[in-house]
Design a protein around this motif. Sequence first.
Motif, PDB file in Angstrom:
ATOM      1  N   LEU A 265      -4.793  -1.542  -6.265  1.00  0.00           N
ATOM      2  CA  LEU A 265      -5.418  -1.451  -7.578  1.00  0.00           C
ATOM      3  C   LEU A 265      -4.918  -2.587  -8.469  1.00  0.00           C
ATOM      4  O   LEU A 265      -3.744  -2.923  -8.444  1.00  0.00           O
TER       5      LEU A 265
ATOM      6  N   LEU B  53      -1.780  -9.675  -1.912  1.00  0.00           N
ATOM      7  CA  LEU B  53      -1.857 -10.191  -0.549  1.00  0.00           C
ATOM      8  C   LEU B  53      -2.223 -11.668  -0.556  1.00  0.00           C
ATOM      9  O   LEU B  53      -3.139 -12.079  -1.271  1.00  0.00           O
TER      10      LEU B  53
ATOM     11  N   GLY C 281      -7.134  10.163   0.388  1.00  0.00           N
ATOM     12  CA  GLY C 281      -8.083   9.467   1.257  1.00  0.00           C
ATOM     13  C   GLY C 281      -7.423   8.687   2.380  1.00  0.00           C
ATOM     14  O   GLY C 281      -8.075   8.320   3.352  1.00  0.00           O
TER      15      GLY C 281
ATOM     16  N   GLN D 264     -11.506  -3.091   1.916  1.00  0.00           N
ATOM     17  CA  GLN D 264     -11.142  -2.898   0.506  1.00  0.00           C
ATOM     18  C   GLN D 264     -10.238  -4.034   0.036  1.00  0.00           C
ATOM     19  O   GLN D 264     -10.338  -4.477  -1.101  1.00  0.00           O
TER      20      GLN D 264
ATOM     21  N   LYS E   9      -4.346  10.706  -5.759  1.00  0.00           N
ATOM     22  CA  LYS E   9      -5.697  10.373  -5.289  1.00  0.00           C
ATOM     23  C   LYS E   9      -5.656   9.451  -4.084  1.00  0.00           C
ATOM     24  O   LYS E   9      -6.444   9.592  -3.158  1.00  0.00           O
TER      25      LYS E   9
ATOM     26  N   CYS F 253       0.798  -1.233   0.000  1.00  0.00           N
ATOM     27  CA  CYS F 253       0.000   0.000   0.000  1.00  0.00           C
ATOM     28  C   CYS F 253       0.830   1.283   0.000  1.00  0.00           C
ATOM     29  O   CYS F 253       0.350   2.322  -0.435  1.00  0.00           O
TER      30      CYS F 253
ATOM     31  N   ALA G 157      -9.790  -0.082   5.227  1.00  0.00           N
ATOM     32  CA  ALA G 157      -8.681  -0.614   4.435  1.00  0.00           C
ATOM     33  C   ALA G 157      -8.792  -2.126   4.335  1.00  0.00           C
ATOM     34  O   ALA G 157      -8.646  -2.715   3.258  1.00  0.00           O
TER      35      ALA G 157
HETATM   36  C1  HEC Z   1      -1.325   2.034  -7.309  1.00  0.00           C
HETATM   37  C2  HEC Z   1      -1.766   2.837  -6.239  1.00  0.00           C
HETATM   38  C3  HEC Z   1      -2.502   2.205  -5.045  1.00  0.00           C
HETATM   39  C4  HEC Z   1      -2.102   1.157  -4.234  1.00  0.00           C
HETATM   40  C5  HEC Z   1      -0.840   0.337  -4.346  1.00  0.00           C
HETATM   41  C6  HEC Z   1      -3.114   1.030  -3.200  1.00  0.00           C
HETATM   42  N1  HEC Z   1      -4.093   1.974  -3.395  1.00  0.00           N
HETATM   43 FE1  HEC Z   1      -5.675   2.328  -2.182  1.00  0.00          FE
HETATM   44  N2  HEC Z   1      -6.311   3.842  -3.403  1.00  0.00           N
HETATM   45  C7  HEC Z   1      -5.685   4.227  -4.570  1.00  0.00           C
HETATM   46  C8  HEC Z   1      -6.478   5.251  -5.230  1.00  0.00           C
HETATM   47  C9  HEC Z   1      -6.147   5.918  -6.538  1.00  0.00           C
HETATM   48  C10 HEC Z   1      -7.605   5.485  -4.394  1.00  0.00           C
HETATM   49  C11 HEC Z   1      -8.756   6.466  -4.632  1.00  0.00           C
HETATM   50  C12 HEC Z   1     -10.034   5.750  -4.999  1.00  0.00           C
HETATM   51  C13 HEC Z   1     -10.025   5.160  -6.369  1.00  0.00           C
HETATM   52  O1  HEC Z   1      -9.684   5.863  -7.356  1.00  0.00           O
HETATM   53  O2  HEC Z   1     -10.419   3.972  -6.514  1.00  0.00           O
HETATM   54  C14 HEC Z   1      -7.461   4.585  -3.269  1.00  0.00           C
HETATM   55  C15 HEC Z   1      -8.370   4.512  -2.215  1.00  0.00           C
HETATM   56  C16 HEC Z   1      -8.215   3.690  -1.107  1.00  0.00           C
HETATM   57  C17 HEC Z   1      -9.071   3.725   0.049  1.00  0.00           C
HETATM   58  C18 HEC Z   1     -10.262   4.646   0.249  1.00  0.00           C
HETATM   59  C19 HEC Z   1      -9.728   5.893   0.913  1.00  0.00           C
HETATM   60  C20 HEC Z   1     -10.820   6.927   1.153  1.00  0.00           C
HETATM   61  O3  HEC Z   1     -10.937   7.820   0.316  1.00  0.00           O
HETATM   62  O4  HEC Z   1     -11.501   6.811   2.158  1.00  0.00           O
HETATM   63  C21 HEC Z   1      -8.610   2.781   0.926  1.00  0.00           C
HETATM   64  C22 HEC Z   1      -9.163   2.441   2.288  1.00  0.00           C
HETATM   65  C23 HEC Z   1      -7.456   2.165   0.302  1.00  0.00           C
HETATM   66  N3  HEC Z   1      -7.235   2.747  -0.921  1.00  0.00           N
HETATM   67  C24 HEC Z   1      -6.703   1.164   0.886  1.00  0.00           C
HETATM   68  C25 HEC Z   1      -5.588   0.581   0.301  1.00  0.00           C
HETATM   69  C26 HEC Z   1      -4.828  -0.477   0.927  1.00  0.00           C
HETATM   70  C27 HEC Z   1      -5.130  -1.081   2.293  1.00  0.00           C
HETATM   71  C28 HEC Z   1      -3.817  -0.794   0.066  1.00  0.00           C
HETATM   72  C29 HEC Z   1      -2.784  -1.891   0.229  1.00  0.00           C
HETATM   73  C30 HEC Z   1      -3.272  -3.223   0.413  1.00  0.00           C
HETATM   74  C31 HEC Z   1      -3.937   0.076  -1.095  1.00  0.00           C
HETATM   75  N4  HEC Z   1      -5.031   0.890  -0.910  1.00  0.00           N
HETATM   76  C32 HEC Z   1      -3.071   0.101  -2.175  1.00  0.00           C
HETATM   77  C33 HEC Z   1      -4.473   3.761  -5.045  1.00  0.00           C
HETATM   78  C34 HEC Z   1      -3.752   2.698  -4.508  1.00  0.00           C
END
Ligand code: HEC
Length: 318
Positions: free
Chosen positions: A119, A131, A87, A111, A83, A54, A108
């Motif tokens: 993603l 994971l 959050g 998600q 982005k 993350c 988290a």
């Molecule tokens: C490649 C980039 C990337 C990675 C790696 C990633 N995320 Fe994200 N995450 C995002 C983006 C961009 C958003 C904004 C929402 C969307 O566009 O889907 C987001 C949104 C979120 C949110 C919502 C936050 C809010 O706005 O309340 C959570 C919770 C979250 N991610 C958890 C995680 C967790 C836990 C991991 C690791 C297991 C992780 N993400 C890995 C890019 C990433």
Amino acid sequence: MNRFWEKVKTKNILVIVLAVFIGIQFYRPEIKQKPITGEIHVPSDVRAILQRSCFDCHSNQTDLKWFDQVAPAYWLVTDHIKKGKEGLNFSEWDQLASPAQNAKLWEAFNQINLKAMPLKSYELLHPEAKLSENDIRILKNYVTSLAPKQKPDTAKVSAYNKQLQQINTIHTVAPKPQLPTALNGISYIPDYKNWKPISSTERLDNGTMRIIFGNDIAVKATKEHKTNPWPDGTIFAKVAWEQIIDSDGNVTTGAFKQVEYMIKDSKKFASTKGWGWARFLSPKLEPYGKTADFANECISCHRPMKDNDFVFTSPINH
Ligand code: HEC
Ligand code: HEC
């Protein structure tokens, strides 16, 4: 002759493609590496997972691979980081109050569990971020351990009994002349108690029990399997009570905490994914939200279900 020209053409096209490719490398939006102001403190096995999967997008410790640095992939990555950090930022964790931190970790975990994070596009290029079942178990155990201890709680029981009276008044007496109304214009709907319970859940992290009710349109849509998208007019009400464990160890519902609504109207609520969102906090049924766009909070947590019309609950079919 023809062959010759074809060769020249292919060569020209290759040269142009290469030139464009090199050219676009010069457009490099900057990733601002901000300082780590207050890092998350969790057990080392939990931290290792978050860091691996993350941190690139949700911390100030982004560690890009060489292939992430090549445009156009680079543009996508910078956008995701921007982005993502908006959050959730594990390097500025101290900016959240402790209950908010626990709620964020729960979100988290959800998600991850729903395979919405990390993603998919990122996982493809960073297979190490995926994971395992074991990682998920470690996170779940940790998030669950943050739940308030469930001891027999006489204070909760008496608070409940006191509330029961108030709620019965609120809920059974003739409708008040003015119903509580959220900033986005959605009013409390007292009628949900006559709807059909669609499912119930327990939330491990904050010791609540929930029941989700659906109105007639929701129930009809379920019967007819027309639930994606849900028809206009569908309303869900999710009610949460405190969970009490009595002295015999029985789990019962305690004080009424809140009711949340999702009201489907694809035109009226087009800007919020076709749903009107509202939450009323008990016992006074105070509308939740400081500004009218509080619904963005709801949507970001419901986003893992975007291919399911933003609805988590899958009703039991009859
Ligand atoms: C490649 C980039 C990337 C990675 C790696 C990633 N995320 Fe994200 N995450 C995002 C983006 C961009 C958003 C904004 C929402 C969307 O566009 O889907 C987001 C949104 C979120 C949110 C919502 C936050 C809010 O706005 O309340 C959570 C919770 C979250 N991610 C958890 C995680 C967790 C836990 C991991 C690791 C297991 C992780 N993400 C890995 C890019 C990433
Ligand atoms: C922390 C993440 C999170 C946030 C924030 C959130 N929800 Fe939910 N919501 C859920 C989950 C998870 C469920 C599935 C049922 C359950 O586990 O309780 C759900 C279920 C619901 C349901 C029942 C229909 C369904 O999707 O299953 C309603 C109604 C609802 N939420 C309304 C809201 C409203 C209104 C807001 C904002 C004021 C909101 N939610 C914010 C996570 C969230």
